[in-house]
Enzyme design. Structure first.
Site, PDB file in Angstrom:
ATOM      1  N   CYS A  99       0.856  -1.192   0.000  1.00 15.86           N
ATOM      2  CA  CYS A  99       0.000   0.000   0.000  1.00 15.86           C
ATOM      3  C   CYS A  99       0.885   1.234   0.000  1.00 15.86           C
ATOM      4  O   CYS A  99       1.878   1.283   0.726  1.00 15.86           O
ATOM      5  CB  CYS A  99      -0.893  -0.004   1.235  1.00 15.86           C
ATOM      6  N   HIS A 141      -9.110  -3.985  -1.768  1.00 13.48           N
ATOM      7  CA  HIS A 141      -8.129  -3.206  -1.008  1.00 13.48           C
ATOM      8  C   HIS A 141      -8.556  -1.728  -0.932  1.00 13.48           C
ATOM      9  O   HIS A 141      -8.561  -1.128   0.141  1.00 13.48           O
ATOM     10  CB  HIS A 141      -6.757  -3.359  -1.686  1.00 13.48           C
ATOM     11  N   GLU A 142      -8.958  -1.171  -2.082  1.00  7.94           N
ATOM     12  CA  GLU A 142      -9.354   0.248  -2.117  1.00  7.94           C
ATOM     13  C   GLU A 142     -10.688   0.460  -1.398  1.00  7.94           C
ATOM     14  O   GLU A 142     -10.896   1.491  -0.739  1.00  7.94           O
ATOM     15  CB  GLU A 142      -9.439   0.755  -3.553  1.00  7.94           C
ATOM     16  N   HIS A 145     -10.095   0.960   2.095  1.00  3.95           N
ATOM     17  CA  HIS A 145      -9.642   2.323   2.412  1.00  3.95           C
ATOM     18  C   HIS A 145     -10.837   3.240   2.675  1.00  3.95           C
ATOM     19  O   HIS A 145     -10.764   4.134   3.519  1.00  3.95           O
ATOM     20  CB  HIS A 145      -8.837   2.916   1.252  1.00  3.95           C
TER      21      HIS A 145
HETATM   22 NI    NI Z   1      -3.676   1.052  -0.173  1.00  2.00          NI
END
Ligand code: NI
Length: 184
Positions: A99, A141-142, A145
């Site tokens: 990341c 993954h995003e 976030h």
């Molecule tokens: Ni990331």
């Protein structure tokens, strides 16, 4: 303009992002452009708005081969706004992730191999897409976030976190075989 990327420990990475209400707003469009530029200049394969201190539900999916992700598939960079998951499919698969907000670290993270999503594109059109494998991993993954979750929260054991240097050695040792490579 390549904006500074918030780093692990910054509280702003831990907040919930809000839906974008006015997508045609020039400020929102400028933010999308900044995210596209930042991910391109950072050798990332994805980025989420909270990583540049904008707590709104925008991510970029931008898989392409790069020094950080040599085996990533090539795709046109795409802005995904106000995403919703329709369905996760398949059994979770472990893969290495990194990341831009967690430099120097890689982790073995379980993700679904397929995810169906609904979202707005940057032209405010409703879209439905089925993402698979590496791109599905980037999305998950995003998407994390946007909820204030980082990949290091997702590892099944602390031993599944390793340094970038160790990761690179591992990949070199595995080169020849197709390595499983990852975000973002
Ligand atoms: Ni990331």
């Amino acid at each position: 303009m390549n904006l500074p990327i918030l780093q692990l420990g910054d509280d702003r990475l831990r907040q919930l992002s809000q839906p974008v209400a006015d997508l045609p707003d020039p400020e929102v469009q400028a933010l999308i452009d900044q995210l596209l530029e930042t991910v391109a200049l950072s050798n990332g394969v994805g980025i989420a708005a909270p990583q540049i201190a904008a707590p709104c539900q925008i991510m970029i999916l931008a898989s392409r081969p790069s020094p950080r992700y040599p085996t990533a598939p090539l795709m046109q960079a795409m802005a995904v706004i106000n995403p919703q998951v329709v369905a996760y499919r398949g059994d979770q698969v472990l893969g290495w992730e990194g990341c831009l907000s967690v430099p120097g670290l890689r982790g073995l993270v379980p993700r679904y191999p397929e995810v169906e999503i609904q979202f707005r594109d940057r032209f405010n059109q409703a879209q439905t897409l089925v993402l698979q494998d590496f791109v599905a991993r980037i999305f998950q993954h995003e998407y994390d976030h946007l909820q204030g979750i980082l990949f290091c929260d997702r590892v099944e054991s602390p031993e599944d976190l390793i340094s970038e240097e160790t990761y690179q050695k591992l990949m070199e040792a595995q080169s020849g075989s197709q390595s499983d490579e990852h975000p973002a």
